[in-house]
Design a protein around this motif. Structure first.
Motif, PDB file in Angstrom:
ATOM      1  N   SER A  11       0.845  -1.183   0.000  1.00 44.35           N
ATOM      2  CA  SER A  11       0.000   0.000   0.000  1.00 44.35           C
ATOM      3  C   SER A  11       0.885   1.238   0.000  1.00 44.35           C
ATOM      4  CB  SER A  11      -0.896   0.031   1.246  1.00 44.35           C
ATOM      5  OG  SER A  11      -1.761  -1.065   1.241  1.00 44.35           O
ATOM      6  N   PRO A  12       0.436   2.295  -0.663  1.00 45.68           N
ATOM      7  CA  PRO A  12       1.251   3.510  -0.657  1.00 45.68           C
ATOM      8  C   PRO A  12       1.321   4.099   0.741  1.00 45.68           C
ATOM      9  CG  PRO A  12      -0.870   3.923  -1.681  1.00 45.68           C
ATOM     10  CD  PRO A  12      -0.787   2.448  -1.417  1.00 45.68           C
ATOM     11  N   THR A  13       2.427   4.736   1.023  1.00 46.81           N
ATOM     12  CA  THR A  13       2.611   5.383   2.311  1.00 46.81           C
ATOM     13  C   THR A  13       1.856   6.698   2.314  1.00 46.81           C
ATOM     14  OG1 THR A  13       4.810   4.424   2.459  1.00 46.81           O
ATOM     15  CG2 THR A  13       4.328   6.257   3.939  1.00 46.81           C
ATOM     16  N   PRO A  14       1.012   6.931   3.311  1.00 49.44           N
ATOM     17  CA  PRO A  14       0.273   8.193   3.353  1.00 49.44           C
ATOM     18  C   PRO A  14       1.227   9.376   3.484  1.00 49.44           C
ATOM     19  CG  PRO A  14      -0.244   6.824   5.270  1.00 49.44           C
ATOM     20  CD  PRO A  14       0.715   6.072   4.425  1.00 49.44           C
ATOM     21  N   THR A  15       0.880  10.461   2.812  1.00 50.40           N
ATOM     22  CA  THR A  15       1.755  11.628   2.828  1.00 50.40           C
ATOM     23  C   THR A  15       1.513  12.499   4.051  1.00 50.40           C
ATOM     24  OG1 THR A  15       0.188  12.888   1.528  1.00 50.40           O
ATOM     25  CG2 THR A  15       1.909  11.702   0.325  1.00 50.40           C
ATOM     26  N   GLY A  16       0.318  12.478   4.589  1.00 49.19           N
ATOM     27  CA  GLY A  16       0.030  13.257   5.785  1.00 49.19           C
ATOM     28  C   GLY A  16      -0.215  14.724   5.508  1.00 49.19           C
ATOM     29  N   THR A  17      -0.443  15.078   4.253  1.00 53.82           N
ATOM     30  CA  THR A  17      -0.696  16.481   3.940  1.00 53.82           C
ATOM     31  C   THR A  17      -2.196  16.742   3.959  1.00 53.82           C
ATOM     32  OG1 THR A  17      -0.723  16.023   1.575  1.00 53.82           O
ATOM     33  CG2 THR A  17       1.379  16.700   2.541  1.00 53.82           C
ATOM     34  N   ALA A  18      -2.556  17.923   4.372  1.00 55.51           N
ATOM     35  CA  ALA A  18      -3.958  18.327   4.422  1.00 55.51           C
ATOM     36  C   ALA A  18      -4.267  19.192   3.204  1.00 55.51           C
ATOM     37  CB  ALA A  18      -4.226  19.108   5.704  1.00 55.51           C
ATOM     38  N   PRO A  19      -5.537  19.243   2.797  1.00 56.89           N
ATOM     39  CA  PRO A  19      -5.885  20.118   1.684  1.00 56.89           C
ATOM     40  C   PRO A  19      -5.667  21.584   2.068  1.00 56.89           C
ATOM     41  CG  PRO A  19      -7.857  19.189   2.673  1.00 56.89           C
ATOM     42  CD  PRO A  19      -6.682  18.532   3.321  1.00 56.89           C
ATOM     43  N   GLU A  20      -5.473  22.420   1.049  1.00 61.53           N
ATOM     44  CA  GLU A  20      -5.246  23.836   1.324  1.00 61.53           C
ATOM     45  C   GLU A  20      -6.452  24.477   1.998  1.00 61.53           C
ATOM     46  OE1 GLU A  20      -3.784  26.065  -2.003  1.00 61.53           O
ATOM     47  OE2 GLU A  20      -2.413  24.463  -2.555  1.00 61.53           O
TER      48      GLU A  20
END
Length: 94
Positions: A60-69
């Motif tokens: 599974s891809p590693t989550p980036t942990g970024t939030a939407p703007e």
């Protein structure tokens, strides 16, 4: 024994009972309580006879942990997408 202690004891006993019930529900289903012997542990080395024919396992891809703007706008878009998805009058193209 105080009422708080008594409630804590009951909560602990209930939790233990639930864990035991869930654990016993996970047996092999054949009634003898033995774990099925046909399962291969996830850490077992690949079987050389089937390794050449089996497709590779992708991670599974590693989550980036970024939030939407704009989290508020992102939530609105998601809610609208779900509304369209479950609306009986929406088309497949939507």
């Amino acid at each position: 024994m105080t009422a708080t202690t008594r409630r804590g004891a009951w909560a602990t006993a209930s939790a233990v009972t639930l864990v035991l019930a869930l654990t016993s529900a996970c047996d092999s289903g054949d009634g003898d309580g033995a774990a099925p012997s046909t399962r291969t542990p996830a850490t077992a080395p690949p079987d050389p006879t089937t390794a050449a024919t089996s497709p590779p396992v992708s991670r599974s891809p590693t989550p980036t942990g970024t939030a939407p703007e704009d989290p508020v706008e992102a939530e609105k878009e998601i809610r609208e997408a779900w509304r369209i998805l479950f609306a009986p009058e929406s088309s497949v193209d939507e």
